[in-house]
Design an enzyme around this catalytic site. Structure first.
Site: not given
Ligand code: PAF
Length: 281
Positions: A187, A31, A184-185, A37, A33, A147
């Site tokens: 976190r 999630g 992209k993350s 994602h 996202l 990914g």
């Protein structure tokens, strides 16, 4: 698009699709996202007739001192992104649906999980393999999309599928980056403004590594030394690892060549970020 919480509901829907001869693509996620994602869901939509996305923050893959409780969650935004991207079903189970009180079966891996993230996250891949195995059994997809950002995870899943004869094609998808380069993350949301700037040292070092490989650097030691020195120019960065390994075995590589994974994990303040590149032919 439907959101379901039970194993039974997923099974019923997938059975119906399969009886109509439709292929099923699967994107497992935790999630919160983002475009990374989304690129997986897009690819699944392109390659499969129907697409299932799971959203489940899997407690089993977090160590005791890790960020399970603070892991970001936003089901409404996630559902919107899934729907807009063309997913057909979201599976959002609660922990009890996935792990009953008496749960005691695990999927473990001896190889591939000792280096890189496995060094500091010793139980992580057992949790990932177990939950992905469960999700594969629930969704029974033809293809599953992962990914390359989590390159070790991708290698581990590929190996699990091969070793355990799972009839699922694993599709690895490229890293998606912010305009300034940061991978992209979910976190990235932990970073404050100063840390967000400092975090660019990861992608800058990845690009430097790629440039050095292109320029002909073959010795892994030399490459990793230069990348390490570059990361150390950033005062907020603390290196967990910078390593070159075989993408197939995740064992250290002495020479840079095709299918060598050059990967790093770096703390920016308290946030641990990862990035990598795979050397091409
Ligand atoms: O990559 C992730 O988000 C997770 O590790 C996965 C594959 C969904 C398993 O929980």
């Amino acid at each position: 698009m439907e959101i379901v919480n039970t194993v039974k509901a997923v099974r019923n829907q997938v059975k119906e699709w399969k009886m109509s001869g439709l292929s099923v693509g699967f994107v497992p996620t935790m999630g919160f996202l983002h475009e990374g994602h989304q690129s997986l869901i897009q690819r699944a939509v392109e390659e499969c007739d129907r697409v299932v996305v799971s959203i489940f923050v899997n407690p089993m893959q977090f160590g005791p001192a890790e960020d399970l409780d603070s892991y970001p969650r936003d089901l409404a935004a996630d559902a919107k992104l899934c729907e807009e991207t063309g997913a057909n079903l979201v599976f959002h189970p609660d922990v009890e649906e996935m792990y009953t009180d008496s749960f005691c079966s695990f999927v473990d891996m001896n190889g591939l999980t000792k280096e890189l993230c496995g060094k500091t996250r010793p139980i992580h891949f057992r949790g990932v393999c177990t939950v992905v195995n469960k999700l594969f059994n629930i969704v029974t997809p033809d293809k599953a999309f992962f990914g390359q950002k989590d390159a070790q995870q991708l290698a581990v899943i590929r190996r699990m599928v091969k070793d355990l004869n799972m009839d699922i094609q694993i599709v690895g998808c490229p890293i998606v980056r912010e305009a300034d380069g940061l991978a992209k993350s979910s976190r990235n949301t932990y970073l404050n403004e100063k840390e967000r700037k400092a975090a660019l040292i990861l992608s800058k070092t990845i690009f430097l590594g790629q440039k050095l490989v292109k320029a002909g650097v073959k010795d892994a030691g030399e490459l990793l030394r230069k990348m390490t020195v570059n990361i150390e120019t950033e005062p907020l960065a603390k290196i967990d690892y910078v390593q070159a390994v075989s993408m197939e075995t995740i064992e250290n590589a002495a020479q840079i060549g095709p299918d060598v994974l050059v990967a790093m994990a770096v703390y920016i303040g308290k946030t641990r970020l990862i990035d990598n590149f795979i050397v091409e032919e």
